[in-house]
Design a protein around this motif. Structure first.
Motif, mmCIF file in Angstrom:
data_model
loop_
_atom_site.group_PDB
_atom_site.id
_atom_site.type_symbol
_atom_site.label_atom_id
_atom_site.label_comp_id
_atom_site.label_asym_id
_atom_site.label_seq_id
_atom_site.Cartn_x
_atom_site.Cartn_y
_atom_site.Cartn_z
ATOM 1 N N ASP A 386 0.855 -1.193 0.000
ATOM 2 C CA ASP A 386 0.000 0.000 0.000
ATOM 3 C C ASP A 386 0.888 1.240 0.000
ATOM 4 O O ASP A 386 1.860 1.290 0.759
ATOM 5 C CB ASP A 386 -0.849 0.041 1.277
ATOM 6 N N GLU A 387 0.498 2.230 -0.807
ATOM 7 C CA GLU A 387 1.378 3.391 -0.945
ATOM 8 C C GLU A 387 1.617 4.094 0.398
ATOM 9 O O GLU A 387 2.717 4.575 0.667
ATOM 10 C CB GLU A 387 0.779 4.374 -1.964
ATOM 11 N N HIS A 388 0.587 4.106 1.275
ATOM 12 C CA HIS A 388 0.779 4.847 2.526
ATOM 13 C C HIS A 388 1.746 4.126 3.479
ATOM 14 O O HIS A 388 2.179 4.694 4.476
ATOM 15 C CB HIS A 388 -0.569 5.182 3.193
ATOM 16 N N GLN A 389 2.106 2.890 3.141
ATOM 17 C CA GLN A 389 3.048 2.157 4.007
ATOM 18 C C GLN A 389 4.459 2.085 3.428
ATOM 19 O O GLN A 389 5.349 1.469 4.023
ATOM 20 C CB GLN A 389 2.540 0.733 4.225
ATOM 21 N N ILE A 390 4.672 2.725 2.271
ATOM 22 C CA ILE A 390 5.939 2.499 1.562
ATOM 23 C C ILE A 390 7.167 2.994 2.358
ATOM 24 O O ILE A 390 8.207 2.360 2.363
ATOM 25 C CB ILE A 390 5.914 3.093 0.120
ATOM 26 N N GLU A 391 7.002 4.115 3.060
ATOM 27 C CA GLU A 391 8.174 4.637 3.782
ATOM 28 C C GLU A 391 8.532 3.713 4.943
ATOM 29 O O GLU A 391 9.711 3.416 5.175
ATOM 30 C CB GLU A 391 7.904 6.063 4.262
ATOM 31 N N ASP A 392 7.500 3.253 5.684
ATOM 32 C CA ASP A 392 7.763 2.308 6.784
ATOM 33 C C ASP A 392 8.389 1.032 6.233
ATOM 34 O O ASP A 392 9.287 0.441 6.848
ATOM 35 C CB ASP A 392 6.456 1.943 7.502
ATOM 36 N N ALA A 393 7.907 0.625 5.072
ATOM 37 C CA ALA A 393 8.434 -0.606 4.463
ATOM 38 C C ALA A 393 9.924 -0.428 4.137
ATOM 39 O O ALA A 393 10.743 -1.310 4.431
ATOM 40 C CB ALA A 393 7.644 -0.938 3.198
ATOM 41 N N ALA A 394 10.272 0.704 3.551
ATOM 42 C CA ALA A 394 11.680 0.939 3.183
ATOM 43 C C ALA A 394 12.556 0.945 4.436
ATOM 44 O O ALA A 394 13.634 0.353 4.459
ATOM 45 C CB ALA A 394 11.803 2.267 2.431
ATOM 46 N N ARG A 395 12.073 1.594 5.498
ATOM 47 C CA ARG A 395 12.877 1.664 6.734
ATOM 48 C C ARG A 395 13.040 0.275 7.347
ATOM 49 O O ARG A 395 14.122 -0.091 7.820
ATOM 50 C CB ARG A 395 12.235 2.647 7.730
ATOM 51 N N ALA A 396 11.960 -0.516 7.330
ATOM 52 C CA ALA A 396 12.025 -1.853 7.942
ATOM 53 C C ALA A 396 13.033 -2.740 7.199
ATOM 54 O O ALA A 396 13.855 -3.427 7.822
ATOM 55 C CB ALA A 396 10.633 -2.499 7.928
ATOM 56 N N VAL A 397 12.991 -2.703 5.885
ATOM 57 C CA VAL A 397 13.890 -3.562 5.102
ATOM 58 C C VAL A 397 15.333 -3.057 5.208
ATOM 59 O O VAL A 397 16.279 -3.840 5.333
ATOM 60 C CB VAL A 397 13.403 -3.626 3.628
ATOM 61 N N HIS A 398 15.504 -1.746 5.196
ATOM 62 C CA HIS A 398 16.836 -1.149 5.328
ATOM 63 C C HIS A 398 17.468 -1.597 6.638
ATOM 64 O O HIS A 398 18.639 -1.982 6.697
ATOM 65 C CB HIS A 398 16.687 0.381 5.289
ATOM 66 N N GLU A 399 16.661 -1.602 7.687
ATOM 67 C CA GLU A 399 17.174 -1.992 9.005
ATOM 68 C C GLU A 399 17.483 -3.488 9.056
ATOM 69 O O GLU A 399 18.518 -3.904 9.583
ATOM 70 C CB GLU A 399 16.140 -1.621 10.078
ATOM 71 N N ALA A 400 16.585 -4.285 8.465
ATOM 72 C CA ALA A 400 16.778 -5.744 8.520
ATOM 73 C C ALA A 400 18.112 -6.152 7.883
ATOM 74 O O ALA A 400 18.752 -7.100 8.329
ATOM 75 C CB ALA A 400 15.622 -6.445 7.811
ATOM 76 N N PHE A 401 18.516 -5.431 6.851
ATOM 77 C CA PHE A 401 19.777 -5.782 6.187
ATOM 78 C C PHE A 401 20.957 -4.946 6.703
ATOM 79 O O PHE A 401 22.042 -4.960 6.098
ATOM 80 C CB PHE A 401 19.637 -5.625 4.661
ATOM 81 N N ASN A 402 20.739 -4.204 7.798
ATOM 82 C CA ASN A 402 21.805 -3.387 8.419
ATOM 83 C C ASN A 402 22.505 -2.474 7.414
ATOM 84 O O ASN A 402 23.740 -2.327 7.437
ATOM 85 C CB ASN A 402 22.882 -4.290 9.055
ATOM 86 N N LEU A 403 21.716 -1.878 6.537
ATOM 87 C CA LEU A 403 22.338 -1.087 5.474
ATOM 88 C C LEU A 403 22.944 0.220 5.972
ATOM 89 O O LEU A 403 23.725 0.850 5.265
ATOM 90 C CB LEU A 403 21.321 -0.804 4.355
ATOM 91 N N ASP A 404 22.605 0.612 7.193
ATOM 92 C CA ASP A 404 23.200 1.840 7.731
ATOM 93 C C ASP A 404 24.669 1.629 8.108
ATOM 94 O O ASP A 404 25.406 2.590 8.291
ATOM 95 C CB ASP A 404 22.398 2.337 8.947
ATOM 96 N N LYS A 405 25.075 0.357 8.215
ATOM 97 C CA LYS A 405 26.462 0.091 8.637
ATOM 98 C C LYS A 405 27.306 -0.336 7.448
ATOM 99 O O LYS A 405 26.871 -1.161 6.647
ATOM 100 C CB LYS A 405 26.490 -1.004 9.697
ATOM 101 N N ALA A 406 28.524 0.209 7.363
ATOM 102 C CA ALA A 406 29.428 -0.183 6.280
ATOM 103 C C ALA A 406 29.755 -1.652 6.433
ATOM 104 O O ALA A 406 29.990 -2.135 7.551
ATOM 105 C CB ALA A 406 30.689 0.649 6.332
ATOM 106 N N PRO A 407 29.738 -2.407 5.331
ATOM 107 C CA PRO A 407 30.038 -3.841 5.445
ATOM 108 C C PRO A 407 31.486 -4.053 5.868
ATOM 109 O O PRO A 407 32.369 -3.273 5.490
ATOM 110 C CB PRO A 407 29.814 -4.368 4.022
ATOM 111 N N THR A 408 31.707 -5.073 6.686
ATOM 112 C CA THR A 408 33.107 -5.373 7.070
ATOM 113 C C THR A 408 33.661 -6.346 6.036
ATOM 114 O O THR A 408 32.974 -7.262 5.599
ATOM 115 C CB THR A 408 33.152 -6.005 8.462
ATOM 116 N N ALA A 409 34.903 -6.107 5.649
ATOM 117 C CA ALA A 409 35.467 -6.895 4.540
ATOM 118 C C ALA A 409 35.605 -8.363 4.865
ATOM 119 O O ALA A 409 35.670 -8.759 5.998
ATOM 120 C CB ALA A 409 36.821 -6.334 4.163
#
Ligand code: ADP
Ligand code: ASP
Ligand code: MG
Length: 409
Positions: A386-409
């Protein structure tokens, strides 16, 4: 001395102060002894305003006249940037798409660049001039003014860099580079130091508008390495380049969102060869771009197909499908749904890692977000929500994959 091609987007030339800032940046490069070609967009909001004016006059303006109208936005900004350069003593000259030798092909408002004759640009550069080139426009084979689709100045810049064999190609915009997700939506999105052409292309076609997707395709085809960086500071940006071995260690490079999507479902389609082709053909004849396609296995001899598209195409799609469906089968119905958005996870690491879809869907489930259509490619998983949930969806998936943290080699 280097030949530098830069592109300044709409926000970067959005006011006279911003135009002065662009002129100063170009002057600095020139003073350092470089040759500079700057491809410039219309001032921010101008293209939208021109479209709105046209639509106030007539419901369906012809695409030929839209090209004539929209190309004027870039012509204003190249003249203004050039004047700002003259004011600070830089020998600059503005050139339109036609003068830059940009030849195009395809339908009005959706041009593709098929060749560039850079002779005029080369002559001016030889004379020591800085060139300020109009983005988003070219000359069609039949002599018509032609625009390159929204965001098309990115394509102009990459193509000019390729034709001139530039040493450096920079896309200057209002963010510091390509982030793991839209930084306006995901506050802890992280700037990527580099990204492969294929990932950038998938993200761009999944709604990451920092680059126009066709421009990335062009860069990949002609091997133009480019950097996306800010026009407001000197921070290093994101290098978009050929993939290399270390890149595959990262499972997900980024999360893209695309709003204003619509779903069309056709039910009761006879389960016979050629039916899908007929339906798709009538959408293609109406020049409707469809995105996700889902087809269900037939039950009782009848199948069901769903397609997503931009919601602005929904009316045109229904009108095109009605007569076509009536011919195929009297039992078929067309169902439409708007107010949906698409969320995509992109990364070349998906090729060698399993469980990515499960993790993405788990994150959405925990955030109580229902998934509609699902499609996958080798390096992308996309779902509608649903379009009204898209921002929450992006934040949830971003967090699940720890994308805020630089990957360690
Ligand atoms: P320009 O006018 O310079 O062409 P655009 O507005 O087309 O700029 O693109 C820049 C915008 O793209 C940013 O302001 C940002 O909100 C948006 N954007 C969306 N996704 C991303 C992303 N993953 N990384 C960086 N910017 C993004
Ligand atoms: N001015 C055009 C647009 O707004 C092209 C561009 O900015 O790249 O889409
Ligand atoms: Mg843009």
């Amino acid at each position: 001395m280097a030949l530098i091609v830069q592109k300044y987007g709409g926000t970067s030339v959005g006011s006279l102060d911003r135009i002065r800032n662009v002129a100063n940046r170009i002057k600095t490069l020139r003073d350092e002894g470089n040759q500079v070609v700057a491809v410039v967009s219309a001032m921010g909001g101008v293209t939208d305003k021109l479209i709105a004016m046209a639509k106030e006059l007539i419901d369906e303006p012809t695409e030929r006249e839209m090209d004539v109208l929209l190309s004027t936005g870039e012509q204003q900004s190249i003249a203004l940037v050039t004047m700002a350069l003259h004011q600070i003593g830089v020998d600059a000259v503005s050139i339109t798409g036609r003068q830059a030798g940009i030849s195009t092909t395809g339908s009005h408002t959706r041009g593709r660049i098929n060749a560039i004759n850079p002779d005029m640009m080369k002559n001016y550069l030889k004379e020591g001039k800085v060139l300020i080139c109009a983005g988003f426009q070219g000359l069609r084979e039949d002599g018509m003014i032609h625009t390159l689709g929204r965001g098309g100045s990115d394509l102009s810049a990459i193509a000019v860099a390729s034709a001139l064999k530039a040493d450096v190609c920079q896309i200057l915009t209002d963010v510091d580079g390509v982030y793991t997700s839209d930084p306006r939506v995901v506050k802890d999105a992280r700037k990527l130091p580099e990204i492969s052409y294929d990932e950038m292309l998938e993200m761009a076609s999944a709604g990451t508008k920092v680059m126009q997707s066709r421009s990335v395709e062009f860069a990949k085809k002609y091997g133009v390495v480019f950097e996306v960086r800010s026009s407001l500071n000197n921070n290093p940006g994101t290098i978009v380049t050929e993939e290399h071995d270390q890149m595959e260690a990262v499972v997900i490079r980024g999360v893209s969102i695309e709003r204003s999507q619509a779903l069309v479902t056709i039910t009761g389609i006879p389960d016979e060869p050629g039916m899908s082709a007929k339906i798709l053909m009538c959408l293609a004849d109406a020049e409707i771009n469809i995105d996700m396609i889902v087809s269900n296995i037939a039950y009782d001899g009848l199948a069901r197909h769903s397609f997503t598209m931009h919601s602005s195409d929904l009316g045109k799609a229904s009108a095109a499908l009605k007569p076509c469906i009536a011919q195929l089968s009297p039992d078929s119905t067309i169902l439409t749904e708007s107010g949906i958005a698409k969320l995509s996870c992109v990364g070349i690491g998906m090729r060698s890692h399993s469980g990515v879809a499960a993790k993405m869907f788990e994150a959405l489930g925990e955030a109580k977000i229902n998934i509609g259509v699902i499609t996958t490619s080798e390096i992308k998983i996309a779902v509608t929500v649903d379009e009204h949930q898209i921002e929450d969806a992006a934040r949830a998936v971003h967090e699940a994959f720890n994308l805020d943290k630089a990957p360690t080699a």
